[in-house]
Design a protein around this motif. Structure first.
Motif, mmCIF file in Angstrom:
data_model
loop_
_atom_site.group_PDB
_atom_site.id
_atom_site.type_symbol
_atom_site.label_atom_id
_atom_site.label_comp_id
_atom_site.label_asym_id
_atom_site.label_seq_id
_atom_site.Cartn_x
_atom_site.Cartn_y
_atom_site.Cartn_z
ATOM 1 N N TRP A 1 0.825 -1.432 0.058
ATOM 2 C CA TRP A 1 -0.049 -0.040 0.024
ATOM 3 C C TRP A 1 0.984 1.236 -0.086
ATOM 4 C CZ3 TRP A 1 -3.181 2.097 4.722
ATOM 5 C CH2 TRP A 1 -4.174 3.129 4.130
ATOM 6 N N ARG A 2 0.689 2.230 -1.015
ATOM 7 C CA ARG A 2 1.375 3.286 -0.883
ATOM 8 C C ARG A 2 0.424 4.474 -1.181
ATOM 9 N NH1 ARG A 2 6.772 3.068 -3.068
ATOM 10 N NH2 ARG A 2 6.239 4.835 -4.432
ATOM 11 N N PRO A 3 -0.114 4.752 0.037
ATOM 12 C CA PRO A 3 -0.873 6.171 0.009
ATOM 13 C C PRO A 3 -0.187 7.297 -0.297
ATOM 14 C CG PRO A 3 -0.310 5.353 2.282
ATOM 15 C CD PRO A 3 0.250 4.220 1.365
ATOM 16 N N ARG A 4 -1.041 8.360 -0.760
ATOM 17 C CA ARG A 4 -0.413 9.355 -1.469
ATOM 18 C C ARG A 4 -0.467 10.281 -0.422
ATOM 19 N NH1 ARG A 4 -3.181 12.310 -6.401
ATOM 20 N NH2 ARG A 4 -4.838 11.781 -5.006
ATOM 21 N N ARG A 5 -1.368 10.613 0.494
ATOM 22 C CA ARG A 5 -1.067 11.254 1.679
ATOM 23 C C ARG A 5 -0.648 10.710 2.756
ATOM 24 N NH1 ARG A 5 -5.845 16.115 0.827
ATOM 25 N NH2 ARG A 5 -5.511 16.259 -1.566
ATOM 26 N N ILE A 6 0.610 10.468 3.021
ATOM 27 C CA ILE A 6 0.993 9.811 3.809
ATOM 28 C C ILE A 6 0.663 10.363 5.668
ATOM 29 C CG2 ILE A 6 2.998 8.730 2.639
ATOM 30 C CD1 ILE A 6 4.715 11.082 3.357
ATOM 31 N N LEU A 7 0.766 11.332 5.767
ATOM 32 C CA LEU A 7 0.497 11.880 7.329
ATOM 33 C C LEU A 7 -0.907 11.568 7.512
ATOM 34 C CD1 LEU A 7 3.026 14.622 7.957
ATOM 35 C CD2 LEU A 7 3.324 12.327 8.469
ATOM 36 N N LEU A 8 -1.880 11.948 6.511
ATOM 37 C CA LEU A 8 -3.423 11.723 6.842
ATOM 38 C C LEU A 8 -3.656 10.474 7.100
ATOM 39 C CD1 LEU A 8 -6.009 13.099 6.760
ATOM 40 C CD2 LEU A 8 -6.298 12.517 4.069
ATOM 41 N N VAL A 9 -3.179 9.464 6.237
ATOM 42 C CA VAL A 9 -3.393 8.006 6.380
ATOM 43 C C VAL A 9 -2.708 7.551 7.708
ATOM 44 C CG1 VAL A 9 -2.855 5.797 5.396
ATOM 45 C CG2 VAL A 9 -3.625 7.576 3.997
ATOM 46 N N ASN B 1 4.523 5.372 7.399
ATOM 47 C CA ASN B 1 4.213 6.469 6.757
ATOM 48 C C ASN B 1 5.281 7.714 7.396
ATOM 49 O OD1 ASN B 1 1.929 6.187 4.849
ATOM 50 N ND2 ASN B 1 0.982 5.197 6.534
ATOM 51 N N TRP B 2 5.293 7.679 8.764
ATOM 52 C CA TRP B 2 6.037 8.634 9.534
ATOM 53 C C TRP B 2 7.383 8.530 8.755
ATOM 54 C CZ3 TRP B 2 5.491 13.005 11.438
ATOM 55 C CH2 TRP B 2 6.400 13.611 12.510
ATOM 56 N N MET B 3 8.103 7.250 8.850
ATOM 57 C CA MET B 3 9.525 7.094 8.305
ATOM 58 C C MET B 3 9.647 7.593 6.849
ATOM 59 S SD MET B 3 10.538 3.347 10.076
ATOM 60 C CE MET B 3 12.072 3.343 9.733
ATOM 61 N N ILE B 4 8.751 7.309 6.248
ATOM 62 C CA ILE B 4 8.715 7.763 4.717
ATOM 63 C C ILE B 4 8.724 9.530 4.710
ATOM 64 C CG2 ILE B 4 7.535 8.109 2.418
ATOM 65 C CD1 ILE B 4 6.271 4.903 3.044
ATOM 66 N N ALA B 5 8.077 10.004 5.495
ATOM 67 C CA ALA B 5 8.019 11.401 5.408
ATOM 68 C C ALA B 5 9.252 12.126 6.147
ATOM 69 C CB ALA B 5 6.878 12.100 6.542
ATOM 70 N N LEU C 1 0.459 16.829 3.092
ATOM 71 C CA LEU C 1 1.987 16.162 2.850
ATOM 72 C C LEU C 1 1.949 14.830 1.892
ATOM 73 C CD1 LEU C 1 4.834 16.785 3.141
ATOM 74 C CD2 LEU C 1 4.777 15.272 5.186
ATOM 75 N N GLY C 2 2.380 14.825 0.826
ATOM 76 C CA GLY C 2 2.072 13.717 -0.199
ATOM 77 C C GLY C 2 3.645 13.062 -0.288
ATOM 78 N N ARG C 3 3.502 11.917 -0.687
ATOM 79 C CA ARG C 3 4.422 10.849 -1.143
ATOM 80 C C ARG C 3 5.234 11.631 -2.353
ATOM 81 N NH1 ARG C 3 5.551 5.556 -0.304
ATOM 82 N NH2 ARG C 3 3.340 5.349 0.699
ATOM 83 N N HIS C 4 6.520 11.830 -2.340
ATOM 84 C CA HIS C 4 7.320 12.293 -3.421
ATOM 85 C C HIS C 4 7.276 11.244 -4.640
ATOM 86 C CE1 HIS C 4 9.532 15.456 -1.115
ATOM 87 N NE2 HIS C 4 8.503 15.567 -1.115
#
Length: 423
Positions: free
Chosen positions: A283-291, A332-336, A404-407
């Motif tokens: 799963w690669r949600p676009r809005r990482i912090l929202l999810v 998602n936090w680590m990705i951000a 905040l979105g996934r790059h």
């Protein structure tokens, strides 16, 4: 005849350092998962109460919080694997002393407090180095998969460690669990010696650690999404720490089957962590912090289940869902952090993150006993659950958290990606 090319390895993205760090984290995680159970029941074995358990836990958290910023600055100065090895050895020796005291029946409360504080000090130097290390071992392209697999490995160790810790505490006493924890730290240190990492490049002229901490603070404070969520976790972790370290063992002792049942509940939390990791691999949600923040709402379920004196199966379900929420947020936090924070300041920013998130946790555990006396055990648990939900709602008022979105990575970047807001 031409030799056909070798087929690509399925885990080609997982380099040597990534594999070693993940394996070492699993080894130490097996011991660490049972240590909180053993420590709580060691306090009860010497006649301690809810308040004394809170003091011992608060001592560990207090030393952790006070030394985190120093640990972060040091990890950006020195080879990070050396910082981790030294921290693991220190933690292994302090846990070994604690195990001897408990096994010989000579442990006193002040000794438990002091050695708990020593454990927190070691973690303060280990944590920022470890977080930066795992992030620098994988590319952004494979970050979601790598962080999910890493967390699954760690959380899988917690499942076995929590179940083993609870069962061993009930069968043989907490001292043996603490001895296993000491051994796991020393084995992890041996593995991390094999890591090959150079010291971060430093400028020719340095104004010292204070200046570097200021640089880290500027990186941290310039991103509103970062410090808003850290403020959320500052209060929430005080509640979660009180529930996990104090209220959970007390409810298990009074209303369930003691250490064995609390170990089963913690293992269920670990199962949720692992199964959610399987989801996050793909799963690669676009809005990482929202999810990610949606997962935070699940953190309230264990406190609610304990508050209503739910039977063990219901508590197990609540812990399972809470664990799933931790992984959804954590990946998602680590990705951000990886995509937004410069690598040369990652340890310092991670230290500010952990410092802020844990700043109130010692107070939460120290006041857990008095709060239970003032509000009743049920009232204190409902307060923890309610604050967790309220904070989850309030943080969504910040636009950067929602947006905040996934790059996008590589040449196939899509036009539909949600842009990350400027810091």
């Amino acid at each position: 005849m031409q030799t056909p090319p070798a087929p690509p390895r399925r885990l080609a993205w997982a380099g040597r350092n990534y594999r070693i760090q993940t394996a070492a984290t699993v080894v130490s995680g097996l011991g660490n998962a049972g240590a909180p159970i053993a420590t709580a029941f060691a306090v009860l074995a010497i006649g301690g109460s809810t308040t004394e358990i809170g003091y011992v836990t608060a001592a560990r958290l207090m030393s952790l919080v006070l030394l985190l910023l120093v640990g972060g600055a040091l990890a950006d100065r020195l080879p990070r694997h050396r910082v981790m090895v030294a921290s693991n050895v220190f933690n292994g020796l302090s846990q070994a002393v604690l195990a001897v005291l408990v096994l010989t029946g000579t442990a006193r409360l002040w000794e438990l407090v002091l050695l708990s504080a020593a454990g927190g000090a070691g973690q303060a130097f280990y944590g920022p180095a470890a977080e930066a290390m795992i992030m620098q071992t994988v590319s952004q392209e494979h970050a979601s998969r790598a962080f999910s697999v890493y967390r699954m490995a760690l959380n899988g160790a917690q499942i076995g460690g929590a179940a083993l810790g609870g069962a061993l505490t009930a069968a043989a006493g907490p001292g043996w669990v603490l001895a296993v924890d000491a051994l796991s730290f020393l084995l992890a240190a041996g593995l991390r010696v094999l890591l090959t990492v150079e010291a971060p490049a430093r400028p020719a002229r340095s104004d010292g650690m204070v200046r570097e901490l200021r640089e880290g603070w500027r990186e941290f404070a310039s991103r509103r999404w970062l410090w808003v969520i850290v403020l959320q976790f500052s209060v929430m972790m005080a509640c979660v720490s009180a529930v996990d370290a104090v209220y959970g063992p007390i409810v298990a002792e009074q209303r369930l089957g003691g250490a064995r049942d609390w170990g089963i509940a913690l293992a269920a939390d670990g199962v949720g962590l692992v199964l959610a990791g399987l989801l996050m691999v793909r799963w690669r949600p676009r809005r990482i912090l929202l999810v990610g923040n949606y997962g935070v709402f699940l953190f309230a379920l264990p406190a609610a289940a304990l508050a209503v004196a739910a039977p063990l199966p219901v508590l197990v379900a609540a812990m399972f869902l809470s664990g799933a929420g931790v992984t959804v947020f954590g990946v998602n936090w680590m990705i951000a952090l990886q995509q937004e924070i410069p690598p040369d300041t990652m340890s310092r920013v991670s230290a500010y993150d952990a410092f802020g998130s844990l700043a109130l946790a010692p107070l939460g555990t120290a006041l857990a006993g008095p709060a239970a006396h003032a509000l009743g055990l049920g009232g204190a648990l409902w307060t923890c659950a309610g604050l967790t939900v309220l904070l989850g709602v309030l943080v969504l008022a910040e636009p950067q958290v929602r947006r905040l979105g996934r790059h996008a990575t590589g040449p196939a970047a899509t036009a539909g990606a949600v842009p990350a807001p400027a810091g």
